[in-house]
Motif scaffolding. Structure first.
Motif, PDB file in Angstrom:
ATOM      1  N   GLY A   9      41.356  89.425 136.226  1.00  0.00           N
ATOM      2  CA  GLY A   9      41.024  90.660 136.317  1.00  0.00           C
ATOM      3  C   GLY A   9      39.176  89.883 135.708  1.00  0.00           C
ATOM      4  O   GLY A   9      38.569  91.548 136.629  1.00  0.00           O
ATOM      5  N   PHE A  10      39.046  89.978 134.697  1.00  0.00           N
ATOM      6  CA  PHE A  10      37.465  90.698 134.536  1.00  0.00           C
ATOM      7  C   PHE A  10      36.488  88.470 135.162  1.00  0.00           C
ATOM      8  O   PHE A  10      35.703  89.013 134.176  1.00  0.00           O
ATOM      9  CB  PHE A  10      37.765  90.283 132.762  1.00  0.00           C
ATOM     10  CG  PHE A  10      38.520  91.495 131.845  1.00  0.00           C
ATOM     11  CD1 PHE A  10      38.205  92.722 132.275  1.00  0.00           C
ATOM     12  CD2 PHE A  10      39.966  91.458 132.188  1.00  0.00           C
ATOM     13  CE1 PHE A  10      38.239  93.876 131.537  1.00  0.00           C
ATOM     14  CE2 PHE A  10      40.274  92.271 131.144  1.00  0.00           C
ATOM     15  CZ  PHE A  10      39.825  93.937 131.390  1.00  0.00           C
ATOM     16  N   SER A  11      37.465  88.092 135.262  1.00  0.00           N
ATOM     17  CA  SER A  11      37.006  87.089 136.151  1.00  0.00           C
ATOM     18  C   SER A  11      36.058  87.124 136.898  1.00  0.00           C
ATOM     19  O   SER A  11      35.760  88.262 137.702  1.00  0.00           O
ATOM     20  CB  SER A  11      37.939  85.586 136.206  1.00  0.00           C
ATOM     21  OG  SER A  11      38.029  85.596 137.811  1.00  0.00           O
ATOM     22  N   ALA A  12      34.603  86.100 136.783  1.00  0.00           N
ATOM     23  CA  ALA A  12      33.939  86.316 138.367  1.00  0.00           C
ATOM     24  C   ALA A  12      34.524  86.200 139.634  1.00  0.00           C
ATOM     25  O   ALA A  12      33.943  87.086 141.001  1.00  0.00           O
ATOM     26  CB  ALA A  12      32.658  85.415 138.111  1.00  0.00           C
ATOM     27  N   GLN A  13      35.057  85.074 139.903  1.00  0.00           N
ATOM     28  CA  GLN A  13      36.082  84.943 140.587  1.00  0.00           C
ATOM     29  C   GLN A  13      36.851  86.274 141.407  1.00  0.00           C
ATOM     30  O   GLN A  13      37.136  86.694 142.871  1.00  0.00           O
ATOM     31  CB  GLN A  13      37.626  83.818 141.139  1.00  0.00           C
ATOM     32  CG  GLN A  13      37.743  83.532 142.451  1.00  0.00           C
ATOM     33  CD  GLN A  13      38.952  82.933 142.239  1.00  0.00           C
ATOM     34  OE1 GLN A  13      39.169  82.364 140.804  1.00  0.00           O
ATOM     35  NE2 GLN A  13      39.290  82.012 143.217  1.00  0.00           N
ATOM     36  N   ALA A  14      37.755  86.895 140.628  1.00  0.00           N
ATOM     37  CA  ALA A  14      38.040  88.423 140.733  1.00  0.00           C
ATOM     38  C   ALA A  14      37.256  89.607 140.990  1.00  0.00           C
ATOM     39  O   ALA A  14      36.932  90.526 142.141  1.00  0.00           O
ATOM     40  CB  ALA A  14      38.637  89.228 139.787  1.00  0.00           C
ATOM     41  N   ALA A  15      35.693  89.473 140.861  1.00  0.00           N
ATOM     42  CA  ALA A  15      34.495  90.569 141.729  1.00  0.00           C
ATOM     43  C   ALA A  15      34.308  89.728 142.831  1.00  0.00           C
ATOM     44  O   ALA A  15      34.051  90.724 143.451  1.00  0.00           O
ATOM     45  CB  ALA A  15      32.864  89.954 140.028  1.00  0.00           C
ATOM     46  N   GLN A  16      34.124  88.960 143.266  1.00  0.00           N
ATOM     47  CA  GLN A  16      33.807  88.532 144.267  1.00  0.00           C
ATOM     48  C   GLN A  16      34.027  88.766 145.687  1.00  0.00           C
ATOM     49  O   GLN A  16      34.036  89.351 146.323  1.00  0.00           O
ATOM     50  CB  GLN A  16      33.789  86.375 144.467  1.00  0.00           C
ATOM     51  CG  GLN A  16      32.455  85.863 143.721  1.00  0.00           C
ATOM     52  CD  GLN A  16      32.738  84.464 143.487  1.00  0.00           C
ATOM     53  OE1 GLN A  16      33.241  84.037 143.758  1.00  0.00           O
ATOM     54  NE2 GLN A  16      31.640  83.464 143.220  1.00  0.00           N
ATOM     55  N   TRP A  17      35.732  89.312 144.792  1.00  0.00           N
ATOM     56  CA  TRP A  17      37.116  89.380 145.566  1.00  0.00           C
ATOM     57  C   TRP A  17      37.218  91.340 145.353  1.00  0.00           C
ATOM     58  O   TRP A  17      38.268  91.052 146.154  1.00  0.00           O
ATOM     59  CB  TRP A  17      38.064  88.498 145.364  1.00  0.00           C
ATOM     60  CG  TRP A  17      38.114  87.380 146.008  1.00  0.00           C
ATOM     61  CD1 TRP A  17      38.202  86.033 145.397  1.00  0.00           C
ATOM     62  CD2 TRP A  17      38.960  86.447 147.501  1.00  0.00           C
ATOM     63  NE1 TRP A  17      38.337  85.019 146.284  1.00  0.00           N
ATOM     64  CE2 TRP A  17      38.433  85.563 147.246  1.00  0.00           C
ATOM     65  CE3 TRP A  17      39.128  87.548 149.036  1.00  0.00           C
ATOM     66  CZ2 TRP A  17      38.867  84.761 148.304  1.00  0.00           C
ATOM     67  CZ3 TRP A  17      39.445  86.729 149.509  1.00  0.00           C
ATOM     68  CH2 TRP A  17      39.342  85.362 149.581  1.00  0.00           C
ATOM     69  N   ASN A  18      36.585  91.673 144.898  1.00  0.00           N
ATOM     70  CA  ASN A  18      36.594  92.821 144.686  1.00  0.00           C
ATOM     71  C   ASN A  18      37.682  93.393 144.190  1.00  0.00           C
ATOM     72  O   ASN A  18      38.776  94.430 144.216  1.00  0.00           O
ATOM     73  CB  ASN A  18      36.495  93.539 146.010  1.00  0.00           C
ATOM     74  CG  ASN A  18      34.762  93.324 146.465  1.00  0.00           C
ATOM     75  OD1 ASN A  18      33.977  93.169 145.307  1.00  0.00           O
ATOM     76  ND2 ASN A  18      34.882  93.638 147.459  1.00  0.00           N
ATOM     77  N   LEU A  19      38.468  92.708 143.071  1.00  0.00           N
ATOM     78  CA  LEU A  19      39.530  92.766 142.335  1.00  0.00           C
ATOM     79  C   LEU A  19      38.998  93.856 140.554  1.00  0.00           C
ATOM     80  O   LEU A  19      38.563  93.176 140.712  1.00  0.00           O
ATOM     81  CB  LEU A  19      40.197  91.668 142.470  1.00  0.00           C
ATOM     82  CG  LEU A  19      40.724  91.083 143.451  1.00  0.00           C
ATOM     83  CD1 LEU A  19      41.508  89.463 142.941  1.00  0.00           C
ATOM     84  CD2 LEU A  19      41.567  92.187 144.475  1.00  0.00           C
ATOM     85  N   GLU A  20      39.379  95.383 141.343  1.00  0.00           N
ATOM     86  CA  GLU A  20      39.447  94.892 139.699  1.00  0.00           C
ATOM     87  C   GLU A  20      40.439  95.399 138.574  1.00  0.00           C
ATOM     88  O   GLU A  20      41.366  94.736 138.577  1.00  0.00           O
ATOM     89  CB  GLU A  20      38.986  96.612 140.041  1.00  0.00           C
ATOM     90  CG  GLU A  20      38.419  97.905 140.878  1.00  0.00           C
ATOM     91  CD  GLU A  20      38.361  99.274 141.518  1.00  0.00           C
ATOM     92  OE1 GLU A  20      39.514  99.674 140.529  1.00  0.00           O
ATOM     93  OE2 GLU A  20      37.285  99.819 141.820  1.00  0.00           O
ATOM     94  N   PRO A  21      39.148  95.150 136.543  1.00  0.00           N
ATOM     95  CA  PRO A  21      40.409  95.019 136.087  1.00  0.00           C
ATOM     96  C   PRO A  21      41.195  95.987 135.870  1.00  0.00           C
ATOM     97  O   PRO A  21      41.032  96.852 136.331  1.00  0.00           O
ATOM     98  CB  PRO A  21      39.177  94.559 135.400  1.00  0.00           C
ATOM     99  CG  PRO A  21      37.856  95.127 135.800  1.00  0.00           C
ATOM    100  CD  PRO A  21      38.023  95.045 137.049  1.00  0.00           C
ATOM    101  N   PRO A  22      41.836  95.871 135.461  1.00  0.00           N
ATOM    102  CA  PRO A  22      42.854  96.618 134.497  1.00  0.00           C
ATOM    103  C   PRO A  22      41.894  98.083 133.703  1.00  0.00           C
ATOM    104  O   PRO A  22      41.456  97.571 133.041  1.00  0.00           O
ATOM    105  CB  PRO A  22      43.686  96.726 133.207  1.00  0.00           C
ATOM    106  CG  PRO A  22      43.508  95.010 133.820  1.00  0.00           C
ATOM    107  CD  PRO A  22      42.859  94.806 134.450  1.00  0.00           C
ATOM    108  N   ARG A  23      42.358  98.765 133.996  1.00  0.00           N
ATOM    109  CA  ARG A  23      41.371  99.960 133.395  1.00  0.00           C
ATOM    110  C   ARG A  23      42.081 100.449 131.981  1.00  0.00           C
ATOM    111  O   ARG A  23      41.274 100.725 130.933  1.00  0.00           O
ATOM    112  CB  ARG A  23      42.528 101.949 134.172  1.00  0.00           C
ATOM    113  CG  ARG A  23      41.366 101.605 135.527  1.00  0.00           C
ATOM    114  CD  ARG A  23      40.024 101.310 135.463  1.00  0.00           C
ATOM    115  NE  ARG A  23      38.834 101.683 137.190  1.00  0.00           N
ATOM    116  CZ  ARG A  23      38.162 100.933 137.453  1.00  0.00           C
ATOM    117  NH1 ARG A  23      36.966 100.775 135.964  1.00  0.00           N
ATOM    118  NH2 ARG A  23      37.471 101.276 138.457  1.00  0.00           N
ATOM    119  N   GLY A  24      43.293 100.602 131.548  1.00  0.00           N
ATOM    120  CA  GLY A  24      44.099 100.260 130.548  1.00  0.00           C
ATOM    121  C   GLY A  24      45.134 100.109 129.993  1.00  0.00           C
ATOM    122  O   GLY A  24      46.155  99.741 130.940  1.00  0.00           O
TER     123      GLY A  24
END
Length: 368
Positions: free
Chosen positions: A255-270
């Protein structure tokens, strides 16, 4: 060159004719540099005041009325009497506004500046204004410098030192990026001093200096009293078992990767780790940071609380702002239930801090 975001924000406030701007920052020199750039862009004169030097035309001129403008009331009155559109920086003025006379003069001065388009900027680590003045002010918090500003500072410092001293800067790997990452979370002046110290120590700037700078940062953060900093190379924690947690960490890291950001996938909040004493909760927090190869910040939730109203919330804000400036990192809130429990005996402080924590977790955009 100033931070683009801070330059834009302050330029917008001054350019839109806000007569009173309260800026909370410990980086007085950096704020002054920002205002110099803004005044050049807007073609406005800049005046600065301090209790020691009085009211001066910036840069570097002597006091306009000698020592008479050292007094806050005299300086405010003279600022209004100049009758010219300008920016006036008053350093550490807020503590003097406990005097009703000074508060009244400030109110009248701000009214006069609103007519001619001037801006009065009050700076300080914490800018608390009397209730009758709060509605007149636009409040702004100058965040710690970001990667772009640190990169410019690093390049300028290396170039300046190269002209005065012969030293070698290794050109291997991403040394520049590692140095910028190590400097994140410091004020601009602290970062500059850390680079100079690293160069003058052995006449070189290399990968070993990254470790040294991280050590300096750990000391500075620890001295702040709210957080402890553990750099990646100092973290040797590992877990035996915990197969479910390890599997989740493998998925969550994506979720913290650049690829996830491109797909608008949010990383875990905690992640909330619950268990009896000695079951490995603290070790797990350390192991997460080690697995992902990023720094660990430990927040002792009990250190947040202060007997003065509002200070606990400010402490929390300081802690998460610092975590954001160090990101990517793991923020470990230890013994959370003891400090953030909602009870009737604390005047609602625990409930307010818990609310701020949940809001921050929902709204944060930096990889913490």
């Amino acid at each position: 060159m100033s931070s683009p975001a801070a330059l834009h924000d302050l330029r917008t406030l001054i350019g839109s004719y806000h007569p009173l701007v309260a800026v909370e920052t410990v980086e007085e020199e950096r704020l002054e540099g920002l205002l110099v750039d803004i005044c050049e862009i807007l073609d406005l004169p800049l005046f600065s005041w301090s209790l020691g030097r009085g009211l001066c035309r910036h840069p570097g001129e002597s006091a306009i009325l000698g020592q008479t403008t050292g007094a806050p009331i005299a300086a405010l009155k003279h600022s209004e009497d100049l009758s010219v559109r300008a920016v006036f920086l008053f350093k550490d003025l807020a503590p003097h506004l406990g005097d009703p006379g000074a508060a009244r003069v400030l109110r009248e001065t701000v009214a006069g500046m609103a007519e001619d388009g001037s801006s009065l900027v009050i700076s300080g680590g914490q800018v608390g204004l009397p209730a009758e003045l709060e509605h007149l002010a636009a409040f702004y918090r100058l965040e710690l410098p970001g990667a772009d500003e640190l990169a410019r500072m690093l390049d300028e410092t290396v170039r300046s030192l190269g002209e005065k001293h012969h030293f070698e800067m290794e050109d291997t790997g991403d040394l520049r990026g590692q140095l910028i990452g190590a400097l994140s979370g410091m004020t601009l002046n602290q970062a500059r001093q850390a680079v100079v110290q690293a160069v003058l120590g052995d006449g070189r700037l290399n990968a070993e200096d990254v470790t040294g700078i991280r050590g300096n940062k750990a000391r500075l953060i620890r001295d702040g009293g709210l957080l402890e900093y553990f750099p990646p190379e100092a973290n040797r924690a590992d877990l035996g078992g915990f197969a479910g947690l390890k599997a989740w960490l493998g998925r969550a890291e994506t979720g913290f990767s650049a690829q996830a950001a491109q797909w608008n996938l949010e990383p875990p909040r905690g992640i909330l780790i619950v268990g009896v004493q000695g079951c490995g909760k603290s070790l797990a927090a350390r192991a997460i940071a080690r697995r992902w190869g990023i720094p660990l910040l430990k927040l002792d939730a009990g250190a947040l609380f202060n007997k003065y109203i509002g200070e606990s919330e400010k402490n929390f804000r300081r802690a998460v702002d610092l975590a954001g400036s160090v990101a990517p990192c793991v923020l470990w809130i230890d013994e959370m239930e003891k400090a953030l429990s909602v009870g009737e005996g604390d005047g609602g402080t625990g409930q307010r801090v818990l609310g701020k924590l949940l809001t921050w977790m929902q709204d944060k955009r930096r990889p913490v």
